[in-house]
Design a protein around this motif. Structure first.
Motif, short mmCIF file in Angstrom:
data_model
loop_
_atom_site.label_atom_id
_atom_site.label_comp_id
_atom_site.label_asym_id
_atom_site.label_seq_id
_atom_site.Cartn_x
_atom_site.Cartn_y
_atom_site.Cartn_z
N GLY A 1 -29.15 19.46 38.54
CA GLY A 1 -29.98 19.41 38.95
C GLY A 1 -31.48 18.20 38.34
N THR A 2 -32.45 18.19 39.52
CA THR A 2 -33.71 17.12 39.39
C THR A 2 -34.96 17.74 39.22
OG1 THR A 2 -33.67 16.60 41.50
CG2 THR A 2 -32.55 14.63 39.91
N ILE A 3 -35.92 17.18 38.50
CA ILE A 3 -37.50 17.99 38.56
C ILE A 3 -38.17 16.92 38.28
CG2 ILE A 3 -38.98 19.20 37.28
CD1 ILE A 3 -37.02 20.49 35.61
N SER A 4 -39.09 16.59 39.56
CA SER A 4 -40.15 15.22 40.34
C SER A 4 -41.58 15.87 39.77
CB SER A 4 -39.33 15.31 41.63
OG SER A 4 -38.30 14.52 40.65
N VAL A 5 -43.14 14.98 39.80
CA VAL A 5 -43.25 15.30 39.83
C VAL A 5 -44.21 14.20 40.46
CG1 VAL A 5 -45.63 15.53 38.56
CG2 VAL A 5 -43.90 17.13 37.97
N ASP A 6 -44.91 14.11 41.59
CA ASP A 6 -45.64 13.47 42.34
C ASP A 6 -44.11 11.89 43.09
OD1 ASP A 6 -47.81 13.93 42.40
OD2 ASP A 6 -48.73 13.26 40.53
N GLY A 7 -43.24 12.50 43.35
CA GLY A 7 -41.83 11.65 43.73
C GLY A 7 -41.06 11.32 42.63
N LYS A 8 -41.28 11.56 41.38
CA LYS A 8 -40.71 10.47 39.93
C LYS A 8 -40.16 11.48 39.46
CE LYS A 8 -44.78 7.17 39.30
NZ LYS A 8 -46.06 7.01 37.92
N VAL A 9 -39.05 11.47 39.69
CA VAL A 9 -38.09 12.15 38.36
C VAL A 9 -38.15 12.17 37.52
CG1 VAL A 9 -36.13 12.74 37.66
CG2 VAL A 9 -36.15 11.59 39.93
N LEU A 10 -38.58 13.67 36.25
CA LEU A 10 -39.01 13.43 35.20
C LEU A 10 -37.49 14.05 33.86
CD1 LEU A 10 -41.93 16.46 35.20
CD2 LEU A 10 -41.81 14.24 35.41
N ASP A 11 -38.22 12.92 32.68
CA ASP A 11 -36.94 13.19 32.06
C ASP A 11 -36.69 14.58 31.88
OD1 ASP A 11 -35.86 11.47 29.56
OD2 ASP A 11 -36.31 13.56 28.73
N PRO A 12 -35.40 15.25 30.93
CA PRO A 12 -35.48 16.38 31.13
C PRO A 12 -35.54 17.08 29.80
CG PRO A 12 -33.63 15.43 30.55
CD PRO A 12 -34.34 14.65 31.17
N THR A 13 -36.52 16.31 28.70
CA THR A 13 -37.10 17.21 27.31
C THR A 13 -38.35 16.14 27.41
OG1 THR A 13 -36.46 14.99 26.04
CG2 THR A 13 -34.54 17.23 27.33
N LEU A 14 -38.79 17.22 26.52
CA LEU A 14 -40.83 16.43 26.22
C LEU A 14 -40.23 15.11 25.76
CD1 LEU A 14 -41.60 20.38 25.24
CD2 LEU A 14 -42.65 18.62 27.42
N ALA A 15 -39.30 14.88 24.80
CA ALA A 15 -39.85 14.25 24.05
C ALA A 15 -39.27 12.95 24.88
CB ALA A 15 -38.07 13.53 23.10
N GLY A 16 -38.68 12.31 25.95
CA GLY A 16 -39.12 11.88 26.96
C GLY A 16 -40.24 11.32 27.78
N ARG A 17 -40.84 12.63 27.84
CA ARG A 17 -42.06 12.61 29.06
C ARG A 17 -43.34 11.61 28.73
NH1 ARG A 17 -41.85 18.44 31.85
NH2 ARG A 17 -39.14 18.04 32.31
N SER A 18 -43.84 10.88 29.44
CA SER A 18 -44.84 10.02 28.69
C SER A 18 -46.20 10.97 28.55
CB SER A 18 -45.37 8.58 30.01
OG SER A 18 -45.74 10.30 31.57
N VAL A 19 -47.27 10.61 28.07
CA VAL A 19 -48.17 11.14 27.89
C VAL A 19 -49.44 11.63 28.71
CG1 VAL A 19 -50.83 11.50 26.50
CG2 VAL A 19 -49.00 9.67 25.48
N GLN A 20 -49.22 11.64 30.06
CA GLN A 20 -49.33 11.12 31.15
C GLN A 20 -48.66 12.29 31.84
OE1 GLN A 20 -52.69 10.75 32.26
NE2 GLN A 20 -52.47 11.46 33.78
N GLN A 21 -47.52 12.20 31.76
CA GLN A 21 -46.64 13.77 32.20
C GLN A 21 -47.09 14.83 31.87
OE1 GLN A 21 -43.37 11.50 31.90
NE2 GLN A 21 -43.02 10.96 35.00
N LEU A 22 -46.94 14.92 30.31
CA LEU A 22 -46.70 15.70 29.61
C LEU A 22 -48.42 16.74 30.01
CD1 LEU A 22 -45.65 14.96 26.00
CD2 LEU A 22 -44.97 15.68 27.35
N ARG A 23 -49.62 15.63 30.22
CA ARG A 23 -50.78 16.10 30.67
C ARG A 23 -51.16 16.59 31.42
NH1 ARG A 23 -56.79 13.15 30.50
NH2 ARG A 23 -57.96 15.11 31.44
#
Length: 686
Positions: A409-431
């Motif tokens: 499955g997939t998880i998207s925010v603002d139309g952008k698919v998120l990396d499945p783990t915290l380590a792969g997400r940008s600082v902006q996505q984490l915020r």
């Protein structure tokens, strides 16, 4: 009835840099054998401090100033450590508020119960230790989870383990410190039924510390109300809930949300408990609607005013004669249906790896937790995720936040698919996504002050940190600037949770994941937090995934409700529609279990808690427990998804029959709520 516990003139103080501060003053209390006594009050009022003294426990920076705590005539305050150890667990047992910190993380839960029994009690002839432990698990509605570690259980399952441990030696007195705050309504009812059965079977007395008056109404014989370290009213349960004599008791009862009305602004208490603003006389005077000038300078003490009812208020006749505050219809502004989609969860399936090298060597498949989860949130929308303990609510939240990689499955925010783990997400996505945990004890660093805890995320996301901003953040959650220099151990459970909420809000997230964030808070603070969340939603379009078992709060706060059972979404529906007519049999069960302020005859049905797998491999996961099951069809065939105007229902029963069944059930909580549009006229389509 003979006295089991008697507290006389108990006074307790806490020490700090500025000296000693009285937190409990002049408490007199009696509990008879076999009696259930409820102790209620707002967070920080001293109720847990009193309760823990019954076991001889006290914080390192606390001391008993005055008084006695007599157990069968013996003063517990004068016993040495060895004598207290013989009583604890055997004669007086504790069910703590937080099972995560109460259970040893390095020991299997079966071994922890084994230690308790071996320390205090010999087994009857012919009963093995394994059988006794399995019976205790069954007693609290669990399968035999002896081989599991605490982290392999949900928060609700952990709490049931601590209850099984506490009752393992059939104690004379059970001290319960907010024992059901992390449990869903059906499990709460099961635990209350269990405790009632234990009382009748072994004559066990209980001191039940809680902020949940509706739950106390189902079990307590008498209730004591505490405010700022003093008992302000003691009365039989029914009498206090129907005719409170103290303004504070009246305000507490008026603040309680209901399934029909949610939180109703203006009904209950105003202001917050502030010890730095106490009057010389009545401590409640700054918040009291009945106060006069003399109240500010005249201390109040408990005086008898009716049969078995005592109150510390000179204005009590005016309180009892005043009309009851009327509940207001909920005012929940629904989000714009055209608002931009913020979060999209598509075909999400989750599992946990099996632990142990041997099971991995055998190639055992991971344990499935959730499957085929589809969920969307728009900007400014609040979706509540409800279901029983262990159904997978927090696991889904962990996956969305990046703390658990999904199986598919997939998880998207603002139309952008998120990396499945915290380590792969940008600082902006984490915020953008902030998580508020259920357990503040595990999420707050005990070695850092509140100021440092609040400053850390601002430093991480390069946000300017000022004292004014920090103070405002605390004021928004009902605390004041004086808390900035305190440490978590100096705060009550509710105060810690408020700090955790303030920390998440400081970075201005787009999506808040709220995991049972109100369960440890008293009703007056709950109301303030609900108002804060509603303001964030309406003014800043913050979306929220609100995980909760409190359907009354969901009634007020959520725009839509997703009902989860054993890892599968059973229903997704608008909040108003759900409370008008629940449709799905499982939703009906949840609404029927919600307690009210009067004792009812609800009989709980034990939740299905299989060892493995966590979700059904075929058929409906509710099969075998459903009151409207359609023969073998439900057990053998997965239910179809039936689309409604505001969501969907997964059930073999056609929609028109489900709607008619809810309307004809006779449950007042399944009928139309005055002031709301009826559900049954909605155009349902299959």
């Amino acid at each position: 009835m003979t006295k089991l516990i008697e507290i006389r003139n108990l006074g307790i103080a806490y020490g700090g840099q500025t000296g000693w501060t009285d937190v409990v003053e002049g408490v007199y209390l009696e509990i008879a054998r076999g009696e259930a006594f409820g102790l209620v009050g707002e967070s920080g009022c001293g109720k847990s401090t009193v309760a823990y003294r019954l076991l001889g426990y006290g914080a390192a920076n606390s001391r008993v100033q005055t008084g006695e705590v007599l157990f069968e005539g013996v003063d517990l305050l004068k016993l040495d450590a060895r004598s207290l150890a013989k009583l604890r667990g055997n004669r007086i047992a504790l069910v703590p508020q937080n099972p995560t910190t109460a259970l040893s993380p390095g020991m299997r839960v079966g071994q922890q119960i084994r230690e308790m029994i071996q320390t205090h009690q010999a087994l009857p002839d012919g009963v093995s230790m394994e059988r006794r432990i399995a019976d205790l698990f069954a007693l609290v509605g669990l399968p035999d989870v002896s081989r599991r570690y605490p982290h392999e259980l949900s928060g609700g399952q952990q709490q049931r383990v601590t209850i099984a441990m506490a009752v393992s030696c059939n104690p004379d007195l059970l001290v319960l410190d907010e024992p059901t705050t992390g449990l869903d309504v059906t499990t709460q009812r099961q635990i209350i039924q269990l405790l009632s059965d234990l009382r009748s079977r072994i004559g066990m007395a209980m001191l039940y510390v809680t902020h949940d008056l509706a739950l106390l109404a189902q079990i307590a014989d008498r209730i004591g109300v505490m405010y700022a370290g003093q008992l302000v009213e003691v009365a039989p349960c029914d009498q206090l809930l129907s005719r409170p004599a103290h303004p504070y008791s009246r305000g507490l009862i008026g603040s309680i949300p209901t399934v029909l009305h949610g939180h109703s602004p203006g009904r209950g208490l105003r202001g917050m408990l502030r010890r730095d603003q106490m009057a010389e006389g009545c401590k409640f005077e700054p918040r009291c609607d009945f106060a006069t000038a003399i109240c500010r300078s005249t201390p109040q003490v408990l005086i008898p005013v009716a049969d078995a009812q005592s109150v510390a208020c000179m204005r009590w006749p005016d309180v009892t004669d005043a009309p009851d505050p009327k509940p207001l219809a909920p005012e929940n502004l629904r989000p714009d249906r055209e608002a931009a989609q913020l979060l999209s969860v598509a075909n999400l399936s989750l599992s946990y790896a099996r632990s142990g090298w041997f099971t991995q060597l055998l190639g055992k498949a991971p344990i499935p937790i959730a499957r085929d989860i589809d969920l969307e949130l728009r900007a400014g929308e609040i979706v509540a995720l409800v279901g029983e303990s262990g159904s997978g609510k927090s696991t889904i939240a962990r996956a969305i936040s990046g703390r658990l990689a999904p199986k598919s499955g997939t998880i998207s925010v603002d139309g952008k698919v998120l990396d499945p783990t915290l380590a792969g997400r940008s600082v902006q996505q984490l915020r953008q996504i902030q998580y508020i945990f259920q357990n503040p004890d595990a999420s707050l660093n005990p070695r850092r002050s509140v100021r440092a805890i609040l400053e850390r995320p601002m430093q991480h996301f390069e946000i300017e940190s000022t004292s004014e901003r920090l103070e405002t953040a605390l004021e928004n959650v009902g605390l004041h600037a004086g808390y900035l220099n305190r440490y978590p151990e100096q705060l009550s459970g509710g105060e810690r949770q408020r700090v955790a909420i303030a920390r998440a809000l400081l970075v201005n997230p787009k999506l808040l994941i709220c995991d049972e964030i109100l369960s440890a808070l008293d009703v007056s603070v709950q109301t303030k937090i609900v108002e804060l969340l509603m303001a964030l939603k309406e003014q800043h379009s913050v979306a929220m995934l609100f995980i909760s078992h409190d359907l009354a709060v969901v009634r007020q706060l959520a725009d839509r409700v997703a009902v989860l059972y054993r890892g599968e979404l059973m229903q997704l529906i608008d909040t108003d529609a759900l409370f008008n007519s629940p449709l799905h049999p499982y939703t009906e069960m949840l609404l029927g279990a919600a307690p009210s302020l009067s004792r009812d005859d609800y009989i709980p049905t034990p939740p299905a808690m299989p060892d493995s797998p966590s979700i059904a491999g075929r058929g409906c996961p509710l099969a075998g427990r459903c009151p409207r099951q359609v023969g073998a069809l439900c057990a053998e065939s997965r239910p179809p998804t039936q689309v409604t105007q505001s969501g969907f229902v997964r059930c073999h029963i056609p929609l028109d029959e489900l709607a008619n069944g809810a309307a004809d059930s006779g449950d007042p909580r399944a009928t139309q709520v005055p002031g709301l549009s009826p559900l049954l006229h909605l155009q349902l389509r299959g």
